[in-house]
Motif scaffolding. Structure first.
Motif, PDB file in Angstrom:
ATOM      1  N   ALA A  52       5.994   0.911   7.204  1.00  0.00           N
ATOM      2  CA  ALA A  52       5.865  -0.358   7.942  1.00  0.00           C
ATOM      3  C   ALA A  52       5.893  -1.459   6.891  1.00  0.00           C
ATOM      4  O   ALA A  52       5.957  -1.168   5.693  1.00  0.00           O
ATOM      5  CB  ALA A  52       4.551  -0.383   8.719  1.00  0.00           C
ATOM      6  N   ASP A  53       5.789  -2.707   7.332  1.00  0.00           N
ATOM      7  CA  ASP A  53       5.802  -3.807   6.351  1.00  0.00           C
ATOM      8  C   ASP A  53       4.708  -3.608   5.312  1.00  0.00           C
ATOM      9  O   ASP A  53       3.525  -3.518   5.660  1.00  0.00           O
ATOM     10  CB  ASP A  53       5.543  -5.144   7.064  1.00  0.00           C
ATOM     11  CG  ASP A  53       6.835  -5.713   7.606  1.00  0.00           C
ATOM     12  OD1 ASP A  53       7.903  -5.112   7.351  1.00  0.00           O
ATOM     13  OD2 ASP A  53       6.756  -6.750   8.303  1.00  0.00           O
ATOM     14  N   GLY A  54       5.099  -3.519   4.061  1.00  0.00           N
ATOM     15  CA  GLY A  54       4.103  -3.405   2.993  1.00  0.00           C
ATOM     16  C   GLY A  54       3.418  -2.056   2.924  1.00  0.00           C
ATOM     17  O   GLY A  54       2.438  -1.894   2.199  1.00  0.00           O
ATOM     18  N   LEU A  55       3.931  -1.060   3.657  1.00  0.00           N
ATOM     19  CA  LEU A  55       3.303   0.276   3.645  1.00  0.00           C
ATOM     20  C   LEU A  55       4.375   1.323   3.324  1.00  0.00           C
ATOM     21  O   LEU A  55       5.412   1.382   3.996  1.00  0.00           O
ATOM     22  CB  LEU A  55       2.656   0.569   4.999  1.00  0.00           C
ATOM     23  CG  LEU A  55       1.867   1.877   5.107  1.00  0.00           C
ATOM     24  CD1 LEU A  55       0.674   1.896   4.145  1.00  0.00           C
ATOM     25  CD2 LEU A  55       1.360   2.090   6.548  1.00  0.00           C
ATOM     26  N   TYR A  56       4.103   2.128   2.301  1.00  0.00           N
ATOM     27  CA  TYR A  56       5.096   3.074   1.783  1.00  0.00           C
ATOM     28  C   TYR A  56       4.459   4.460   1.671  1.00  0.00           C
ATOM     29  O   TYR A  56       3.230   4.583   1.637  1.00  0.00           O
ATOM     30  CB  TYR A  56       5.582   2.627   0.387  1.00  0.00           C
ATOM     31  CG  TYR A  56       6.053   1.193   0.376  1.00  0.00           C
ATOM     32  CD1 TYR A  56       7.398   0.875   0.553  1.00  0.00           C
ATOM     33  CD2 TYR A  56       5.135   0.142   0.233  1.00  0.00           C
ATOM     34  CE1 TYR A  56       7.823  -0.448   0.573  1.00  0.00           C
ATOM     35  CE2 TYR A  56       5.542  -1.179   0.264  1.00  0.00           C
ATOM     36  CZ  TYR A  56       6.896  -1.469   0.433  1.00  0.00           C
ATOM     37  OH  TYR A  56       7.314  -2.773   0.470  1.00  0.00           O
ATOM     38  N   VAL A  57       5.309   5.474   1.571  1.00  0.00           N
ATOM     39  CA  VAL A  57       4.794   6.830   1.383  1.00  0.00           C
ATOM     40  C   VAL A  57       5.647   7.537   0.333  1.00  0.00           C
ATOM     41  O   VAL A  57       6.858   7.303   0.246  1.00  0.00           O
ATOM     42  CB  VAL A  57       4.743   7.607   2.729  1.00  0.00           C
ATOM     43  CG1 VAL A  57       6.125   7.742   3.376  1.00  0.00           C
ATOM     44  CG2 VAL A  57       4.123   8.997   2.550  1.00  0.00           C
TER      45      VAL A  57
ATOM     46  N   VAL B  81       0.874  -1.183   0.000  1.00  0.00           N
ATOM     47  CA  VAL B  81       0.000   0.000   0.000  1.00  0.00           C
ATOM     48  C   VAL B  81       0.906   1.227   0.000  1.00  0.00           C
ATOM     49  O   VAL B  81       1.825   1.331   0.826  1.00  0.00           O
ATOM     50  CB  VAL B  81      -0.922   0.019   1.247  1.00  0.00           C
ATOM     51  CG1 VAL B  81      -1.735   1.306   1.300  1.00  0.00           C
ATOM     52  CG2 VAL B  81      -1.841  -1.204   1.254  1.00  0.00           C
ATOM     53  N   VAL B  82       0.675   2.120  -0.955  1.00  0.00           N
ATOM     54  CA  VAL B  82       1.509   3.325  -1.070  1.00  0.00           C
ATOM     55  C   VAL B  82       0.640   4.545  -0.762  1.00  0.00           C
ATOM     56  O   VAL B  82      -0.398   4.748  -1.411  1.00  0.00           O
ATOM     57  CB  VAL B  82       2.098   3.457  -2.494  1.00  0.00           C
ATOM     58  CG1 VAL B  82       3.010   4.684  -2.584  1.00  0.00           C
ATOM     59  CG2 VAL B  82       2.854   2.195  -2.892  1.00  0.00           C
ATOM     60  N   LEU B  83       1.056   5.331   0.210  1.00  0.00           N
ATOM     61  CA  LEU B  83       0.312   6.542   0.554  1.00  0.00           C
ATOM     62  C   LEU B  83       0.850   7.701  -0.281  1.00  0.00           C
ATOM     63  O   LEU B  83       2.023   8.060  -0.179  1.00  0.00           O
ATOM     64  CB  LEU B  83       0.458   6.852   2.046  1.00  0.00           C
ATOM     65  CG  LEU B  83       0.045   5.713   2.985  1.00  0.00           C
ATOM     66  CD1 LEU B  83       0.384   6.059   4.436  1.00  0.00           C
ATOM     67  CD2 LEU B  83      -1.447   5.400   2.840  1.00  0.00           C
ATOM     68  N   ALA B  84      -0.001   8.248  -1.117  1.00  0.00           N
ATOM     69  CA  ALA B  84       0.390   9.376  -1.975  1.00  0.00           C
ATOM     70  C   ALA B  84      -0.668  10.466  -1.785  1.00  0.00           C
ATOM     71  O   ALA B  84      -1.243  10.976  -2.744  1.00  0.00           O
ATOM     72  CB  ALA B  84       0.469   8.921  -3.430  1.00  0.00           C
ATOM     73  N   THR B  85      -0.908  10.772  -0.515  1.00  0.00           N
ATOM     74  CA  THR B  85      -2.062  11.603  -0.168  1.00  0.00           C
ATOM     75  C   THR B  85      -1.749  13.092  -0.113  1.00  0.00           C
ATOM     76  O   THR B  85      -2.639  13.904   0.151  1.00  0.00           O
ATOM     77  CB  THR B  85      -2.636  11.153   1.192  1.00  0.00           C
ATOM     78  OG1 THR B  85      -1.539  10.949   2.096  1.00  0.00           O
ATOM     79  CG2 THR B  85      -3.388   9.843   1.068  1.00  0.00           C
ATOM     80  N   GLY B  86      -0.480  13.461  -0.354  1.00  0.00           N
ATOM     81  CA  GLY B  86      -0.145  14.879  -0.436  1.00  0.00           C
ATOM     82  C   GLY B  86      -0.359  15.629   0.858  1.00  0.00           C
ATOM     83  O   GLY B  86      -0.335  15.053   1.955  1.00  0.00           O
TER      84      GLY B  86
END
Ligand code: NAP
Length: 460
Positions: free
Chosen positions: A350-355, A105-110
């Motif tokens: 975290a594991d499997g979590l990116y930003v 899951v990639v957070l690209a929420t600005g």
């Protein structure tokens, strides 16, 4: 010995959810496609319309900058990629629910929220943050009803970055100068009917420290009915201090541009932009609404602004803060730092979590700066997935199929990329002469286009 993937797992693509369909999200999707990882990439956005700041942030008269949407659209049209618009993570589903369903899951929420300064009067009517103000004139549905009261001869814009200059320019350009833009109708009507004659753009430091890019600053000297004014006494003879050659050249170019601006009004022009340097906001005055901005004179110490105690006031009915942005928090994702970015080790949360993007770095850089974040996230995903698979700890999650069943179970209506293309076509068909589109500014109106076209609701 670790348990390797079963035959069915090894053929199933890696499932990746990207939260946010702005530059950070699209550059990440493109980088994953390029990386050779066999992936199913789902881009989820709160709005039916994709492209984030390209649609809602970039100035409406900067259409060439917006042109990058074409590259993003090509990414969205790849068979591995799907768009799920009109789904807000944090409201409709949680990050934890996505992590249960996706390998990555990639957070690209600005950074969608305003940073306002905590000075007296900042909550008065007539005081706006740039995120809200820019969103309003760009037709972002969240800010459609901001309805700023522009019935004033003078506006103060606080900040010396490109956002401050965008806001200023949009307020003083003529209708003819905006004709080829996609300024939202409601904003065009309000701005062009407003009696605004003077816009003050205020920097707490000096002209050499301003963050305007030179192209944007130069545009202020080329306006049809507005003169850009600067007090020559505020312009230093040369750029002082230690800095890189690149920074020095940029600062010198800005100084040269400012020197070419007049110091006195040009009678032929009805509007004026005043560059006011060495002034930091102290208070906004007014009984029920903003009536003036009180500023404290500053001087520079080691490139920092230091108050001198001397104050002065600029009478104005509107103040816009363009001093940076804040992030919207997400449950279970820790944030840190002055700008409140998501906490990460160079993008790994975290594991499997990116930003990626502003949510990782803070609100700086140009659109292309996000490409590096996307490339890095794609590489991190590739390497983490490979390692996890080798260690036998990484199962392939159901991804898209599981997302769609969750959305269906919650009776959430999502907008696909093909749906967006129909909204886009409806906006283009309604465009005034010379303009690229007439923006739909309410989510219900966007969905109505789809209902009208289809006769029924479609979700594919
Ligand atoms: P920015 O470039 O960081 O500028 C913020 C401005 O706010 C600075 O002048 C800063 O002054 C000032 N400021 C911050 N805190 C303040 C305070 N307490 N009191 C007074 N002033 C204060 O940010 P931005 O304009 O929001 O732009 C964000 C990013 O988007 C930037 O990288 C920008 O270049 C980019 N952008 C690019 C374009 C374009 O290329 N056309 C258009 C829009 C935005 P100090 O320098 O003294 O801190």
């Amino acid at each position: 010995m670790s348990a390797g993937p079963t035959a069915s797992e090894s053929v199933r693509p890696v499932s990746i959810a990207i939260v946010g369909a702005g530059p950070g999200g699209f550059y990440t999707a493109a980088a994953v496609l390029k990386s050779g990882v066999e992936a199913e990439i789902d881009i989820i956005d709160a709005l039916p319309t994709p492209f984030g700041l390209i649609r809602g942030g970039v100035a409406p008269d900067h259409q060439s900058t917006k042109g990058v949407w074409r590259a993003f659209a090509r990414t969205a049209e790849q068979p591995q990629v799907r768009y799920y618009g009109n789904i807000k993570v944090g409201r409709d589903l949680s990050v934890a629910e996505l992590r249960e369903r996706y390998d990555a899951v990639v957070l690209a929420t600005g950074m969608p929220l305003d940073r306002k300064l905590a000075i007296p009067g900042a909550d008065l009517a007539g005081v706006y943050g740039a995120a809200a103000f820019v969103g309003w004139y760009n037709g972002h549905p969240d800010f459609r009803d901001l309805d700023p009261d522009l019935n004033t001869p003078a506006v103060c814009v606080i900040g010396n970055g490109n956002v401050a200059i965008d806001v200023t320019r949009v307020l003083v350009k003529t209708p003819a100068e905006m004709a080829a833009s996609d300024l939202a109708d409601h904003a065009a009507q309000a701005i062009h009917a407003a009696p605004i004659r003077d816009v003050y753009i205020i920097g707490r430091r000096g002209p050499a420290q301003a963050k305007f890019t030179n192209k944007e600053l130069g545009e202020m000297g080329e306006l049809e009915d507005c003169a850009a004014l600067v007090d020559p006494a505020q312009l230093p003879a040369a750029v002082a201090g230690e800095m890189s050659d690149r920074d020095r050249r940029q600062r010198e170019k800005n100084l040269a541009t400012l020197r070419a601006f007049p110091s006195a009004p040009e009678p032929a022009k009805h509007k004026r932009v005043h560059f006011v340097f060495f002034a930091q906001p102290a208070a906004i005055s007014g009984a029920a609404r903003c009536e003036g901005l009180r500023l404290e004179r500053t001087r520079l110490e080691d490139d920092r602004a230091v108050g001198t105690g001397e104050t002065f006031e600029i009478p104005c009915g509107v103040v816009v803060f363009a001093v940076g942005y804040r992030m919207d928090s997400l449950d279970g994702v820790p944030s840190a730092g002055r700008a409140g970015t998501f906490e990460s080790r160079d993008g790994r949360v975290a594991d499997g979590l990116y930003v990626v993007g502003w949510a990782k770095r803070g609100p700086s850089g140009v659109i292309g700066t996000n490409k590096g974040d996307g490339d890095l996230a794609a590489e991190q995903i590739r390497s983490d997935i490979t390692q996890g698979r080798e260690a036998g700890t990484q199962g392939r999650k159901a991804g898209r199929a599981a997302l769609e069943s969750l959305l269906t179970e919650r009776q959430l209506r999502w907008v696909s990329f093909a749906d967006w293309q129909r909204i886009d076509a409806a906006e283009a068909a309604a465009a005034p002469e010379g303009a690229p589109r007439r923006k739909l500014v309410r989510i219900a109106d966007m969905l109505a286009v789809l209902d009208r076209d289809a006769g029924t609701v479609t979700n594919t």
